[in-house]
Design a protein around this motif. Structure first.
Motif, PDB file in Angstrom:
ATOM      1  N   LYS A 171       0.841  -1.207   0.000  1.00 21.34           N
ATOM      2  CA  LYS A 171       0.000   0.000   0.000  1.00 21.34           C
ATOM      3  C   LYS A 171       0.874   1.253   0.000  1.00 21.34           C
ATOM      4  O   LYS A 171       1.643   1.472   0.934  1.00 21.34           O
ATOM      5  CB  LYS A 171      -0.898  -0.001   1.233  1.00 21.34           C
ATOM      6  N   PRO A 172       0.765   2.089  -1.036  1.00 14.87           N
ATOM      7  CA  PRO A 172       1.550   3.330  -1.067  1.00 14.87           C
ATOM      8  C   PRO A 172       1.286   4.193   0.162  1.00 14.87           C
ATOM      9  O   PRO A 172       0.169   4.267   0.666  1.00 14.87           O
ATOM     10  CB  PRO A 172       1.074   4.021  -2.354  1.00 14.87           C
ATOM     11  N   GLU A 173       2.344   4.874   0.625  1.00 17.93           N
ATOM     12  CA  GLU A 173       2.248   5.673   1.843  1.00 17.93           C
ATOM     13  C   GLU A 173       1.565   7.020   1.603  1.00 17.93           C
ATOM     14  O   GLU A 173       0.986   7.597   2.515  1.00 17.93           O
ATOM     15  CB  GLU A 173       3.663   5.921   2.392  1.00 17.93           C
ATOM     16  N   ASN A 174       1.649   7.525   0.378  1.00 15.33           N
ATOM     17  CA  ASN A 174       1.150   8.855   0.049  1.00 15.33           C
ATOM     18  C   ASN A 174      -0.133   8.760  -0.774  1.00 15.33           C
ATOM     19  O   ASN A 174      -0.217   7.966  -1.699  1.00 15.33           O
ATOM     20  CB  ASN A 174       2.245   9.599  -0.726  1.00 15.33           C
ATOM     21  N   GLU A 175      -1.133   9.582  -0.426  1.00 10.50           N
ATOM     22  CA  GLU A 175      -2.429   9.491  -1.095  1.00 10.50           C
ATOM     23  C   GLU A 175      -2.342   9.862  -2.571  1.00 10.50           C
ATOM     24  O   GLU A 175      -2.987   9.234  -3.426  1.00 10.50           O
ATOM     25  CB  GLU A 175      -3.430  10.412  -0.383  1.00 10.50           C
ATOM     26  N   SER A 178      -0.828   7.027  -4.357  1.00 14.70           N
ATOM     27  CA  SER A 178      -1.801   5.941  -4.422  1.00 14.70           C
ATOM     28  C   SER A 178      -2.777   6.146  -5.584  1.00 14.70           C
ATOM     29  O   SER A 178      -3.092   5.201  -6.333  1.00 14.70           O
ATOM     30  CB  SER A 178      -2.564   5.848  -3.097  1.00 14.70           C
ATOM     31  N   LYS A 179      -3.234   7.384  -5.776  1.00 14.44           N
ATOM     32  CA  LYS A 179      -4.168   7.661  -6.871  1.00 14.44           C
ATOM     33  C   LYS A 179      -3.504   7.505  -8.231  1.00 14.44           C
ATOM     34  O   LYS A 179      -4.097   6.955  -9.171  1.00 14.44           O
ATOM     35  CB  LYS A 179      -4.737   9.073  -6.710  1.00 14.44           C
ATOM     36  N   TYR A 181      -0.975   5.614  -8.856  1.00 16.27           N
ATOM     37  CA  TYR A 181      -0.714   4.178  -9.003  1.00 16.27           C
ATOM     38  C   TYR A 181      -1.970   3.440  -9.450  1.00 16.27           C
ATOM     39  O   TYR A 181      -1.918   2.535 -10.287  1.00 16.27           O
ATOM     40  CB  TYR A 181      -0.191   3.648  -7.673  1.00 16.27           C
ATOM     41  N   ASP A 182      -3.130   3.838  -8.913  1.00 16.24           N
ATOM     42  CA  ASP A 182      -4.402   3.234  -9.333  1.00 16.24           C
ATOM     43  C   ASP A 182      -4.661   3.487 -10.817  1.00 16.24           C
ATOM     44  O   ASP A 182      -5.076   2.588 -11.553  1.00 16.24           O
ATOM     45  CB  ASP A 182      -5.561   3.803  -8.515  1.00 16.24           C
ATOM     46  N   ARG A 211      -4.420  -5.070  -5.095  1.00 18.57           N
ATOM     47  CA  ARG A 211      -5.292  -4.313  -4.194  1.00 18.57           C
ATOM     48  C   ARG A 211      -5.900  -5.193  -3.109  1.00 18.57           C
ATOM     49  O   ARG A 211      -6.237  -4.716  -2.033  1.00 18.57           O
ATOM     50  CB  ARG A 211      -6.417  -3.635  -4.982  1.00 18.57           C
ATOM     51  N   ASP A 215      -2.173  -5.171   3.587  1.00 19.22           N
ATOM     52  CA  ASP A 215      -1.217  -4.069   3.641  1.00 19.22           C
ATOM     53  C   ASP A 215      -0.035  -4.458   4.540  1.00 19.22           C
ATOM     54  O   ASP A 215       0.010  -5.554   5.112  1.00 19.22           O
ATOM     55  CB  ASP A 215      -1.894  -2.773   4.105  1.00 19.22           C
ATOM     56  N   ILE A 240       4.854   1.254  -2.663  1.00 18.60           N
ATOM     57  CA  ILE A 240       4.268   0.447  -3.744  1.00 18.60           C
ATOM     58  C   ILE A 240       4.697  -1.005  -3.574  1.00 18.60           C
ATOM     59  O   ILE A 240       3.928  -1.928  -3.842  1.00 18.60           O
ATOM     60  CB  ILE A 240       4.693   1.005  -5.129  1.00 18.60           C
TER      61      ILE A 240
END
Length: 249
Positions: A171-175, A178-179, A181-182, A211, A215, A240
């Motif tokens: 799970k990426p640490e930064n929001e 994360s977006k 990466y999605d 996904r 985590d 990641i």
């Protein structure tokens, strides 16, 4: 008659007993282009992640190493050189297509003698207790049906003091990361799979399976529950990917 147990296959709910066959179909499909797709998907960074795994393994000359879900043999090749003629490396994979690609690649590049190839399920490893100094599983645990069972199986075949290293997407640490990466995973990855490997569905599954994987802290707890001591993890590329390490006490 009791209702069949369910598990996830990507975002789908499927019968537990059916999942292994469905995962097998994915890897039969992608085996021939697996190395090329790894380089394209990660921009080659997967080699850095694997190098760090080897650095933390503590493997030395004469050791016995088990690489589970070893696929096309990136880790096994490096371990083969480290352990030398007195050591032993077992490349294990549940998928015979992946195992064949790995075997052919390693034999073609002169890696033989101290490498064995075994088709094996991580949940039911066919090795005696206390067999290995180190076990690695890179980008494979998320495809295992019963992860807790697999972790206990790995603990059983490790020697006391031996290490387990789990390299896996996390799970990426930064929001914002994360977006981004999605977007990459669900838009570009299946397209790349279609263009390069002629298979968008398998890469859609791979994105979904990432996904659905536990985590960092959840996997740490699972390893401790399975009996591993001194469990820790290292985030790479902003979380990641994470490398978990546990010791058999």
């Amino acid at each position: 008659m009791s209702e069949k147990q369910k598990t996830h296959f990507g975002y789908q709910q499927v019968d537990t007993e059916a999942k292994a066959g469905m995962v097998a179909d994915v890897f039969h499909s992608v085996a021939a282009r697996y190395d090329l797709m790894n380089d394209l998907m990660s921009g080659g960074v997967h080699r850095i992640w694997k190098r760090f795994t080897i650095e933390l393994s503590g493997v030395r000359k004469g050791h016995s190493v088990l690489d589970i879900a070893g696929g096309t043999g990136d880790l096994a090749a490096k371990f083969s050189r480290i352990v030398g003629d007195d050591g032993r490396v077992v490349l294990a994979d549940i998928n015979d297509s992946m195992l064949k690609v790995g075997r052919d690649k390693l034999l073609d590049t002169g890696h033989q003698g101290n490498i064995e190839f075994v088709q094996a399920d991580a949940q039911f490893l066919p090795f005696p207790d206390d067999s290995f100094d180190c076990i690695t599983i890179a980008f494979g645990l998320r495809n295992v049906t019963a992860k807790e069972t697999a972790l206990r199986s790995m603990l059983r075949v490790l020697k006391p003091g031996g290490r387990l290293l789990v390299l896996e997407f996390s799970k990426p640490e930064n929001e914002l990361l994360s977006k981004a990466y999605d977007t990459y995973s669900f838009r570009l990855l299946p397209l790349m799979g279609q263009l390069v490997a002629g298979d968008s569905e398998s890469y859609q599954y791979l994105a979904e399976s990432i996904r659905m994987h536990p985590d960092q802290d959840t996997l740490k707890d699972m390893m401790e529950d399975a009996g591993f001591a001194r469990v820790e993890y290292h985030n790479m590329t902003g979380g990641i990917v994470a490398l978990h390490k546990g010791i058999k006490a």
